[in-house]
Design an enzyme around this catalytic site. Structure first.
Site, PDB file in Angstrom:
ATOM      1  N   ARG A 149      -5.235   6.631  -7.879  1.00  0.00           N
ATOM      2  CA  ARG A 149      -4.899   8.051  -7.806  1.00  0.00           C
ATOM      3  C   ARG A 149      -4.767   8.669  -9.203  1.00  0.00           C
ATOM      4  O   ARG A 149      -5.280   9.771  -9.462  1.00  0.00           O
ATOM      5  CB  ARG A 149      -3.607   8.231  -7.014  1.00  0.00           C
ATOM      6  CG  ARG A 149      -3.718   7.711  -5.592  1.00  0.00           C
ATOM      7  CD  ARG A 149      -2.371   7.551  -4.909  1.00  0.00           C
ATOM      8  NE  ARG A 149      -1.753   8.824  -4.576  1.00  0.00           N
ATOM      9  CZ  ARG A 149      -0.623   8.939  -3.885  1.00  0.00           C
ATOM     10  NH1 ARG A 149       0.002   7.850  -3.451  1.00  0.00           N
ATOM     11  NH2 ARG A 149      -0.118  10.131  -3.620  1.00  0.00           N
TER      12      ARG A 149
ATOM     13  N   THR B 239      -1.713   5.723   2.126  1.00  0.00           N
ATOM     14  CA  THR B 239      -2.964   4.966   2.104  1.00  0.00           C
ATOM     15  C   THR B 239      -3.086   4.117   3.368  1.00  0.00           C
ATOM     16  O   THR B 239      -2.125   3.477   3.784  1.00  0.00           O
ATOM     17  CB  THR B 239      -3.014   4.048   0.864  1.00  0.00           C
ATOM     18  OG1 THR B 239      -2.841   4.833  -0.311  1.00  0.00           O
ATOM     19  CG2 THR B 239      -4.340   3.307   0.781  1.00  0.00           C
TER      20      THR B 239
ATOM     21  N   LEU C  36       0.861  -1.176   0.000  1.00  0.00           N
ATOM     22  CA  LEU C  36       0.000   0.000   0.000  1.00  0.00           C
ATOM     23  C   LEU C  36       0.899   1.227   0.000  1.00  0.00           C
ATOM     24  O   LEU C  36       1.974   1.215   0.606  1.00  0.00           O
ATOM     25  CB  LEU C  36      -0.892   0.039   1.252  1.00  0.00           C
ATOM     26  CG  LEU C  36      -2.004  -1.002   1.394  1.00  0.00           C
ATOM     27  CD1 LEU C  36      -2.710  -0.820   2.734  1.00  0.00           C
ATOM     28  CD2 LEU C  36      -2.999  -0.915   0.251  1.00  0.00           C
ATOM     29  N   ASP C  37       0.461   2.288  -0.661  1.00  0.00           N
ATOM     30  CA  ASP C  37       1.205   3.540  -0.592  1.00  0.00           C
ATOM     31  C   ASP C  37       1.321   3.975   0.860  1.00  0.00           C
ATOM     32  O   ASP C  37       0.443   3.692   1.679  1.00  0.00           O
ATOM     33  CB  ASP C  37       0.495   4.636  -1.385  1.00  0.00           C
ATOM     34  CG  ASP C  37       0.493   4.379  -2.882  1.00  0.00           C
ATOM     35  OD1 ASP C  37       1.295   3.536  -3.329  1.00  0.00           O
ATOM     36  OD2 ASP C  37      -0.309   5.010  -3.581  1.00  0.00           O
ATOM     37  N   ARG C  38       2.376   4.693   1.147  1.00  0.00           N
ATOM     38  CA  ARG C  38       2.584   5.183   2.515  1.00  0.00           C
ATOM     39  C   ARG C  38       1.388   5.995   3.011  1.00  0.00           C
ATOM     40  O   ARG C  38       0.982   5.899   4.170  1.00  0.00           O
ATOM     41  CB  ARG C  38       3.852   6.039   2.551  1.00  0.00           C
ATOM     42  CG  ARG C  38       4.229   6.558   3.917  1.00  0.00           C
ATOM     43  CD  ARG C  38       5.534   7.337   3.850  1.00  0.00           C
ATOM     44  NE  ARG C  38       5.947   7.811   5.154  1.00  0.00           N
ATOM     45  CZ  ARG C  38       7.065   8.481   5.389  1.00  0.00           C
ATOM     46  NH1 ARG C  38       7.896   8.738   4.386  1.00  0.00           N
ATOM     47  NH2 ARG C  38       7.373   8.891   6.607  1.00  0.00           N
TER      48      ARG C  38
END
Length: 335
Positions: A261, A163, A159-161
């Site tokens: 995104r 998110t 997961l993105d930081r």
């Protein structure tokens, strides 16, 4: 890894019971040839090297990959190459780092589900899943530090930081391989909740835009829509409309980097708080509460649900993580 030989000297090394080569991380003065077994097949070459090259700086691992010093079946590969059973990996001599004095604090996170094969957590926003890119450590390093007796613990996905939400980790190599196969075959269902600025019209909307991943001059990983990019597909369902925003559920049909995104920003709908692809003036305004709404100090993107087949029992599982309090509070202020 059951078959490992040193190219210089011809010595063999025996694997430990959990499949890790006992001395692989301790002797990198010579070239190594590693034959990939069924147990290690399916993982990316960079993740494989990072696991076996303990004590070798991460930057150096990627450097030898980029330079072509790492070979598979005597040929060059890139860092995204997925290993196959029977592949022979050439690992060049690598220098072991000085002992790292950085203390990784052990941490536990909210557990959504755990058994002997899986650990599924609710990751908070602002925490990286792993160290690198200016981050000393992330979720995986902290969990390993807090569970020193764990024989195996690996990220199934990322997961993105920025998110929050559901993050899967495997406690067995067989579980990791099985879940990677499910994801490659499109058998997992991952859904996110996100808040976008603008007047969203459709109850259900498919966005299919090809995505190209690139690195900026200062080393930042970015993604853009590009005609020759990778096929990417997201389905958005409208959950609730507000005066200036819309709450959407995003269903991933493909799993590209920053897919949700970029699909939204390229369609004219910025995710609230997105500092890479969003509306920067809006983000600045959201940092402060007004008479009509509260403040939002993070990106509003949350992995709230995942459906998959348990790698051991074969049972289908659907797991949920509720919206974080700061996101719920912001929605209440809009109402």
């Amino acid at each position: 890894m059951k078959d490992l030989a040193i190219n210089m000297g011809g010595n063999s090394q025996k694997p430990s019971k959990n499949g890790d080569v006992q001395t692989a991380s301790q002797n990198f003065a010579q070239v190594q040839l590693i034959t990939i077994t069924e147990e290690d097949a399916g993982q990316r070459i960079d993740n494989f090297l990072l696991r076996i090259c303990k004590g070798v700086p991460k930057s150096h691992v990627y450097r030898i990959l980029r330079s072509g010093e790492v070979r598979v079946n005597k040929g060059r590969i890139d860092q995204l190459y997925r290993l196959k059973e029977g592949d022979v990996v050439r690992v060049p001599p690598t220098r072991i780092a000085e002992k790292d004095t950085t203390h990784v604090p052990g941490a536990e996170f909210a557990i959504v589900f755990e058994d002997s094969h899986l650990l599924i957590i609710d990751k908070p926003a602002g925490v990286a899943v792993h160290g690198g890119s200016g981050v000393s450590f992330g979720v995986i390093e902290q969990l390993r530090a807090s569970r020193p007796d764990a024989k195996f613990l690996e990220l199934v996905h990322r997961l993105d930081r920025e998110t929050s939400g559901i993050l899967l980790l495997a406690k067995k190599r067989s579980a990791l391989v099985n879940l990677h196969e499910q994801m490659r075959d499109g058998e997992t269902d991952k859904r996110y909740l996100t808040l976008v600025a603008g007047d969203w019209k459709n109850q259900r909307q498919h966005i299919k835009l090809p995505l190209h991943k690139y690195t900026t001059a200062d080393g930042e990983r970015r993604v853009r829509v590009q005609a020759d990019g990778m096929e990417s597909h997201t389905v958005f369902t409208l959950k609730k409309k507000y005066t200036d925003f819309a709450l959407l559920e995003a269903e991933l049909k493909t799993g590209r980097t920053h897919q949700i995104r970029v699909h939204l920003s390229s369609s004219g709908f910025a995710i609230a708080g997105d500092d890479k692809y969003g509306d920067f003036a809006l983000n600045r305004a959201l940092l402060k509460a007004t008479d009509s709404r509260g403040a939002l100090k993070r990106m509003f993107l949350h992995a709230h649900q995942i459906t998959f087949t348990h790698p051991e029992s074969g049972k289908q599982m659907t797991l949920n993580a509720p919206l974080p309090k700061e996101c719920e509070k912001f929605l209440q202020s809009l109402s």
